[in-house]
Design an enzyme around this catalytic site. Structure first.
Site, short mmCIF file in Angstrom:
data_model
loop_
_atom_site.label_atom_id
_atom_site.label_comp_id
_atom_site.label_asym_id
_atom_site.label_seq_id
_atom_site.Cartn_x
_atom_site.Cartn_y
_atom_site.Cartn_z
N SER A 245 0.83 -1.21 0.00
CA SER A 245 0.00 0.00 0.00
C SER A 245 0.86 1.26 0.00
O SER A 245 2.07 1.20 0.07
CB SER A 245 -0.88 0.01 1.24
OG SER A 245 -0.06 0.14 2.39
N LYS A 246 0.21 2.38 -0.07
CA LYS A 246 0.87 3.68 -0.13
C LYS A 246 1.86 3.87 1.02
O LYS A 246 2.90 4.49 0.84
CB LYS A 246 -0.18 4.81 -0.08
CG LYS A 246 -0.83 5.05 -1.44
CD LYS A 246 0.09 5.86 -2.37
CE LYS A 246 -0.47 5.99 -3.77
NZ LYS A 246 0.41 5.48 -4.80
N ARG A 247 1.51 3.39 2.18
CA ARG A 247 2.36 3.58 3.35
C ARG A 247 3.77 3.03 3.11
O ARG A 247 4.73 3.43 3.72
CB ARG A 247 1.77 2.86 4.56
CG ARG A 247 0.67 3.62 5.24
CD ARG A 247 0.01 2.74 6.27
NE ARG A 247 -0.63 1.60 5.65
CZ ARG A 247 -0.81 0.44 6.23
NH1 ARG A 247 -0.38 0.25 7.44
NH2 ARG A 247 -1.41 -0.53 5.61
N GLU A 248 3.81 2.07 2.22
CA GLU A 248 5.05 1.40 1.89
C GLU A 248 6.10 2.34 1.30
O GLU A 248 7.27 2.04 1.29
CB GLU A 248 4.71 0.37 0.80
CG GLU A 248 5.23 -1.00 1.02
CD GLU A 248 5.13 -1.47 2.44
OE1 GLU A 248 6.20 -1.71 2.99
OE2 GLU A 248 4.02 -1.59 2.98
#
Length: 485
Positions: A245-248
Site C-alpha cells: 500500500s501507499k504507506r510502503e
RNA sequence: GUCCCCAUCGUCUAGCCCGGUCCAGGACACCGCCCUUUCACGGCGGUAACACGAGUUCAAAUCUCGUUGGGGACGCCA
C-alpha cells in the site's frame, strides 16, 4: 494446448501502474511468450469516478518501459457498452437473473447493521421473489432496478492452475448485481463478457480474485458459455505483510523508475516473486525467463516485497551492462540533476566513460551517480564534517596539502596521470617519513568533499592538474580559516 | 461475523505431488576474514528455518487431522 493461448492484463486507470499489477502483467506476458500466445491489454474503466485519461497513458508508458509489449488493445470497457447491453439482455431473458429495486443506501444500511451485529454480510434476498404487484409498486415509487444473478443452491467448483480444486458453497455467495440501475455492467459481469468476447484462454490474476472467480463461473453458466482456465497468483505483500500500500513508500512502477531502477531488474525481481525456475538461477535475462516460466512452478504463498534485494539486483544489472550503455542510461539522470548538460556529456563522451568506469561498481541505483559523482562536475561541494575533523583538523594538514598542491602544479600535464601522480605522492610521503595513506585521505577529501569513493588517483587524473591544484588550495584556505576561529 | 487460501532461515526461495539421497540447498540482508589509499566490487567463512500438536509409517519438511499464526474476499469499486 489445443486452443491458442490468449491472456490479458486488465488494469483500472485509477492510478499509475502499481507494482502488484506489474507483477501480474509480467506473469501474463511471460506465459504468453512462453506459449507463443497473445498478450492483451484491457483498460477496466467502467467507473468514471475513478478513471483518469492521464493514468491510461501513464500505465501504457510503464508497460512499455518494462518491455511488456502487448499484441492487442488497449481495449476500453467504457467503449464496449453495446456489447454489455446485449449480454445483459441475454442474461435477463435467461431467467437466471432478477430485478432488484433496493437502493444502494438501503443496502449499505443493511450491511452496516449486519456488520455491527456480527452477522454474515450478505444480500437478504429482498427482491428475489417479487410479485408483479410489488414490482409495480416499486416502479411507481420511481425506483430504477438493478439486475441480480439468481444463484442456485449447491456449490460451485473450479480447478485453479495454481491452487488446485477449489469449492465454495453457493449459500456463501450473494445474489450479486450484474447490471447497475443505469444499465452499466459491474466488474464481474464486464470481466466475464470481455474475457469471453476476447477469447481469453487463461485468466491469470491475483489471488484476491478467487472469490470473484466463483461468481464469474456462475455467470458463465447462466450465460451458457464455456469459462476459460483460471490461475491465481499469490499477492505480494508489503513489509508490514499487508497488501502493498501507499504507506510502503513506492507503490507504482513510475516511482521505481524515478528512483533509478532498471526495467530489466524490476522485471527479473518481480518475476521471481512467487515463482522460481527450479534451479538456482536468480539473475535471468528476459529470454531465460520466458523459456523457464510455467504456472506449475508458482508458489502459492504470498511473498513480501524485499526492496533491499531489488536494489542488489539493480546493482548486478548495472555492473553487467557495458559502460557505454550505462552512460546512455545515466545521461537523463545526470541532466535532470542539473550537474551537466546533454551537450557536455556528448562532447566529452570518452571522458564521461572513464568517469562512469570509476563509479559503476559503487552505485546500485542510477540516481546514486548524482550524489556519488557530483564532484566530477562541480566545485561547489562542502566537506564531509566527520572527514574534515579527521583529516583537516590536524596539525600540519594545511602544510601537507600545500606541499602536494605545489608538487602537482610542477608536474607537466603529460605526466599528470594516475601513475605519475601516484608515484609523486608516494615519493613525497617517503621524504616526509609518512605513510601514503596520511596524504591520500586528505587529498580525497579536498578533491571530492567525501571520505569514500573511487580510487583517488583515478579522480586526480580525470579532474586534471588545474582543478586538482585549485581544489587543494581551496582546502588549504578552508583549513586556515577554521583554524583562526 | 461468514467463507476461501497459505504456512521451510529476518526476507525471496529449492526440496513437498512420487516419504528415506535433507542433522534441509541457494540468494538478499547481517557478521567476520582476505584484497586495499577509503568506499564499493570480488573472494573465503559464519549466524540463521521445516509454526505447534497428534496420527499414519520401519522412516515425515514431505501424507492426514487439529491448533495457532498470516493473507484475502464478503459493494449498483475494480
Amino acid at each position: 494446448m489445443t486452443s491458442p493461448v490468449r491472456v490479458r492484463i486488465a488494469p483500472s486507470p485509477s492510478g499509475h501502474l502499481h507494482v502488484g499489477t506489474a507483477r501480474i502483467g509480467i506473469c501474463n506476458w511471460l506465459f504468453a511468450r512462453h506459449n507463443g500466445g497473445k498478450f492483451i491489454l484491457r483498460i477496466e474503466d467502467t467507473d468514471p469516478e475513478r478513471s483518469f485519461a492521464e493514468m491510461v497513458t501513464s500505465i501504457q508508458e510503464s508497460m512499455k518501459w518494462l518491455g511488456l509489449n502487448w499484441d492487442e488493445g488497449p481495449y476500453f470497457q467504457s467503449q464496449r457498452g453495446e456489447i454489455y447491453t446485449q449480454w445483459t439482455e441475454r442474461l435477463r431473458n435467461s431467467g437466471h437473473a432478477y430485478l432488484c429495486y433496493c437502493t444502494p443506501e438501503e443496502l449499505a444500511a443493511k450491511r452496516e447493521k449486519a456488520q455491527q451485529e456480527k452477522q454474515p454480510i450478505r444480500y437478504d434476498g429482498n427482491c428475489r421473489n417479487l410479485s408483479d404487484a410489488d414490482r409495480a409498486r416499486y416502479e411507481a415509487e420511481g425506483r430504477k432496478p438493478a439486475l441480480r444473478l439468481r444463484i442456485p443452491d449447491g456449490e460451485t467448483r473450479y480447478t485453479d492452475l495454481v491452487y488446485g480444486d477449489l469449492t465454495r458453497s453457493n449459500a456463501e455467495l450473494d445474489d450479486f448485481v450484474c447490471a447497475r440501475a443505469d444499465g452499466r455492467p459491474t466488474y464481474n459481469f464486464a470481466c466475464v463478457i470481455d474475457d469471453h468476447d476476447m477469447q481469453i484462454s487463461h485468466v491469470i490474476r491475483g489471488n484476491d480474485h478467487i472469490t470473484n472467480t466463483f461468481k464469474q463461473v456462475l455467470i458463465y453458466r447462466a450465460l451458457g458459455v464455456e469459462p476459460p482456465l483460471f490461475a491465481h497468483l499469490p499477492l505480494n505483500l508489503g513489509k508490514d505483510r499487508r497488501k502493498i500500500s501507499k504507506r510502503e513508500g513506492a507503490t507504482s512502477v513510475i516511482e521505481y523508475q524515478q528512483m533509478g531502477f532498471l526495467p530489466e531488474a524490476i522485471v527479473n525481481f518481480l518475476a521471481l516473486l512467487g515463482w522460481s525456475p527450479g534451479d538456482e538461477r536468480e539473475i535471468m535475462t528476459r529470454d531465460e525467463l520466458v523459456d523457464a516460466f510455467t504456472l506449475e512452478r508458482v508458489n502459492p504463498s504470498n511473498p513480501v516485497f524485499d526492496m533491499q534485494k531489488l536494489e542488489w539486483m539493480n546493482g548486478e544489472y548495472i555492473r553487467k551492462m557495458s559502460t557505454n550503455e550505462l552512460l546512455e542510461r545515466l545521461t537523463p539522470v545526470l541532466m535532470e540533476s542539473g550537474l551537466v548538460t546533454r551537450l557536455h556529456i556528448q562532447t566529452n563522451w570518452a571522458w564521461m566513460l572513464r568517469v562512469v568506469e570509476t563509479l559503476r561498481e559503487r552505485i546500485r541505483l542510477l540516481n546514486d551517480i548524482v550524489e556519488q559523482g557530483a564532484f566530477y562536475f562541480t566545485d561547489k561541494f562542502s566537506y564531509e564534517e566527520k572527514g574534515a575533523k579527521k583529516y583537516f583538523n590536524r596539525p600540519g594538514a594545511a602544510e601537507d596539502l600545500t606541499l602536494l598542491s605545489n608538487e602537482f602544479g610542477k608536474l607537466p600535464s603529460s605526466d599528470f596521470t594516475k601513475v605519475g601522480t601516484e608515484a609523486l605522492l608516494r615519493k613525497l610521503a617517503e621524504q616526509l617519513g609518512r605513510s601514503p595513506a596520511e596524504l591520500i585521505h586528505p587529498l580525497r577529501l579536498a578533491l571530492t568533499g567525501m571520505t569514500t569513493g573511487p580510487g583517488v588517483f583515478d579522480i586526480v587524473e580525470l579532474l586534471g592538474r588545474d582543478k586538482c591544484v585549485a581544489r587543494l588550495q581551496h582546502a588549504v584556505d578552508f583549513i586556515r580559516k577554521s583554524d583562526q576561529q
